[in-house]
Design an enzyme around this catalytic site. Structure first.
Site, PDB file in Angstrom:
ATOM      1  N   TYR A   1      10.363  90.593  -2.449  1.00  0.00           N
ATOM      2  CA  TYR A   1       9.065  91.158  -2.033  1.00  0.00           C
ATOM      3  C   TYR A   1       8.605  90.497  -0.731  1.00  0.00           C
ATOM      4  O   TYR A   1       8.167  91.166   0.205  1.00  0.00           O
ATOM      5  CB  TYR A   1       8.072  90.893  -3.160  1.00  0.00           C
TER       6      TYR A   1
ATOM      7  N   ASP B   1       1.575 111.145  -4.241  1.00  0.00           N
ATOM      8  CA  ASP B   1       2.275 110.175  -5.078  1.00  0.00           C
ATOM      9  C   ASP B   1       3.520 110.856  -5.631  1.00  0.00           C
ATOM     10  O   ASP B   1       3.643 112.081  -5.578  1.00  0.00           O
ATOM     11  CB  ASP B   1       1.367 109.672  -6.220  1.00  0.00           C
ATOM     12  N   ILE B   2       4.392 110.064  -6.216  1.00  0.00           N
ATOM     13  CA  ILE B   2       5.637 110.603  -6.760  1.00  0.00           C
ATOM     14  C   ILE B   2       5.422 111.245  -8.126  1.00  0.00           C
ATOM     15  O   ILE B   2       6.258 111.963  -8.642  1.00  0.00           O
ATOM     16  CB  ILE B   2       6.704 109.482  -6.839  1.00  0.00           C
ATOM     17  N   ARG B   3       4.247 110.979  -8.737  1.00  0.00           N
ATOM     18  CA  ARG B   3       3.947 111.532 -10.067  1.00  0.00           C
ATOM     19  C   ARG B   3       2.549 112.134 -10.037  1.00  0.00           C
ATOM     20  O   ARG B   3       1.782 111.888  -9.103  1.00  0.00           O
ATOM     21  CB  ARG B   3       4.019 110.425 -11.123  1.00  0.00           C
TER      22      ARG B   3
ATOM     23  N   GLY C   1       1.414 106.665  -2.293  1.00  0.00           N
ATOM     24  CA  GLY C   1       1.171 105.755  -3.420  1.00  0.00           C
ATOM     25  C   GLY C   1      -0.270 105.831  -3.899  1.00  0.00           C
ATOM     26  O   GLY C   1      -0.850 104.826  -4.337  1.00  0.00           O
TER      27      GLY C   1
ATOM     28  N   LEU D   1      -1.708 106.906  -6.479  1.00  0.00           N
ATOM     29  CA  LEU D   1      -2.064 106.638  -7.882  1.00  0.00           C
ATOM     30  C   LEU D   1      -1.830 105.181  -8.268  1.00  0.00           C
ATOM     31  O   LEU D   1      -1.966 104.809  -9.432  1.00  0.00           O
ATOM     32  CB  LEU D   1      -1.276 107.571  -8.812  1.00  0.00           C
ATOM     33  N   GLY D   2      -1.504 104.348  -7.300  1.00  0.00           N
ATOM     34  CA  GLY D   2      -1.328 102.916  -7.581  1.00  0.00           C
ATOM     35  C   GLY D   2      -2.670 102.205  -7.689  1.00  0.00           C
ATOM     36  O   GLY D   2      -3.730 102.835  -7.640  1.00  0.00           O
ATOM     37  N   GLN D   3      -2.616 100.871  -7.785  1.00  0.00           N
ATOM     38  CA  GLN D   3      -3.841 100.100  -8.016  1.00  0.00           C
ATOM     39  C   GLN D   3      -4.845 100.268  -6.864  1.00  0.00           C
ATOM     40  O   GLN D   3      -6.025 100.503  -7.088  1.00  0.00           O
ATOM     41  CB  GLN D   3      -3.507  98.608  -8.192  1.00  0.00           C
TER      42      GLN D   3
HETATM   43  C1  AKB Z   1       1.776  90.683  -6.452  1.00  0.00           C
HETATM   44  O1  AKB Z   1       1.406  89.825  -7.269  1.00  0.00           O
HETATM   45  O2  AKB Z   1       2.949  91.017  -6.278  1.00  0.00           O
HETATM   46  C2  AKB Z   1       0.720  91.320  -5.570  1.00  0.00           C
HETATM   47  C3  AKB Z   1       0.590  90.608  -4.276  1.00  0.00           C
HETATM   48  C4  AKB Z   1      -0.116  89.325  -4.191  1.00  0.00           C
HETATM   49  O3  AKB Z   1       1.056  91.097  -3.284  1.00  0.00           O
HETATM   50  N1  AKB Z   1      -0.527  91.350  -6.263  1.00  0.00           N
END
Ligand code: AKB
Length: 315
Positions: A141, A34-36, A8, A10-12
């Protein structure tokens, strides 16, 4: 930690972590994946390989090819996207994690993956949320993050994999946008303040969430990975924090630099519900005591730096 494979990238977080690690450990010792592919310096200025984290064989092959001693697994869907696509989130967030842990076990690697304030839920104490507390999240999540914390503990206890992790709050940076998170408003607001002098917040007035500026987050990762393992009691889920604010407070901080800045509200019910289930503030005592965590940016210091950097970036 001398040779590191990052998923990952290229993520934040990855977009900045890769550059910091290349500086600290040398360009040839950081393998970004990364995947891209993009034209980011992550791809163009060091070792980069395409990798879908669902592809265990390729991940293992890369770990062996480059003889890495550490894996940092960053690839994941954030909270709002996970809520929109829960099955995909389960498959990707858990499948990617278990693949990375298996590679770490097979190749005897040190391991890092971030957890999140998303691992807490509505029944968690909301203020100064303790390190060890109730974790009954109501989002996909959050379910992934709690399961991930436990899985990393399991790999340490059962297989002796040197797993480490932190519960990140919302991360704010000017380099790469987060995308799909609940705390993203606190990044968007700076871009809009600079470009248009105004912002419509999808998070309601009075909603406190924990946040951290990216340089502190990157330093926390390096410090935790370098920490003496004998001192670590909470290996995989250290609370870390730098500040806690509601939208009015970040707007007031921006107004100190851009006096004409204005903000109004158009609340997104999905992200507001997620935000309501998360803590107002976090207690990071364990991280401070066990590996010396400290943050250097408060809200105003971050605002000054963000706006200064965006001025250069956006012109
Ligand atoms: C989100 O908002 O999903 C993330 C986190 C707090 O894990 N920034």
């Amino acid at each position: 930690m001398k040779k590191i494979l990052i998923t990952g990238a290229l993520g934040q977080i990855g977009s900045e972590l890769v550059l910091k690690l290349r500086e600290e450990y040398g360009k040839d010792n950081v393998i970004a994946t990364d995947i891209r592919e993009t034209d980011s310096p992550v791809v163009t200025e060091g070792i980069f390989e395409l990798l879908n984290v669902m592809d265990y064989e390729k991940m293992l092959e890369l770990a062996k090819k480059y003889e890495v001693d550490t894996i940092m697994h960053l690839a994941a869907l954030l909270s709002a996207t996970a809520e929109a696509k829960p099955l995909l989130a389960w498959n990707l967030n858990m499948g990617g994690l278990v693949n990375a842990l298996e590679v770490a076990r097979e190749c005897n690697l040190q391991f890092f993956t971030p957890s999140s304030i998303g691992a807490f839920g509505p029944s968690t104490p909301k203020d100064q949320t303790p390190q060890d507390t109730i974790q009954r999240p109501t989002t996909m999540y959050g379910v992934n993050k709690v399961a991930g914390e436990l899985l990393c503990d399991y790999y340490y206890e059962k297989f002796g994999v040197d797993t480490r992790g932190v519960r990140f709050p919302g991360l704010i940076s000017y380099v790469a946008p987060p995308g799909g998170g609940t705390t993203d408003y606190a990044v968007e607001i700076y871009y809009e303040a600079w470009k248009n002098g105004r912002y419509t917040s999808y998070i309601a007035e009075g909603t406190y969430m924990d946040m951290m500026y990216m340089p502190d987050a990157l330093q926390a990762i390096v410090d935790l990975m370098e920490a003496d393992p004998t001192k670590l009691k909470h290996r995989n889920a250290f609370n870390v924090t730098a500040m806690s604010f509601e939208p009015e407070q970040i707007a007031a901080s921006i107004k100190k630099v851009i006096p004409g800045f204005e903000m109004d509200y158009h609340v997104d019910p999905v992200r507001q519900t997620i935000a309501n289930s998360w803590p107002n503030s976090i207690d990071a005592t364990a991280a401070k005591e066990e590996w010396g965590f400290h943050a250097t940016y408060d809200l105003d210091k971050m605002t000054e730096d963000m706006l200064e950097k965006l001025k250069v970036k956006l012109g």
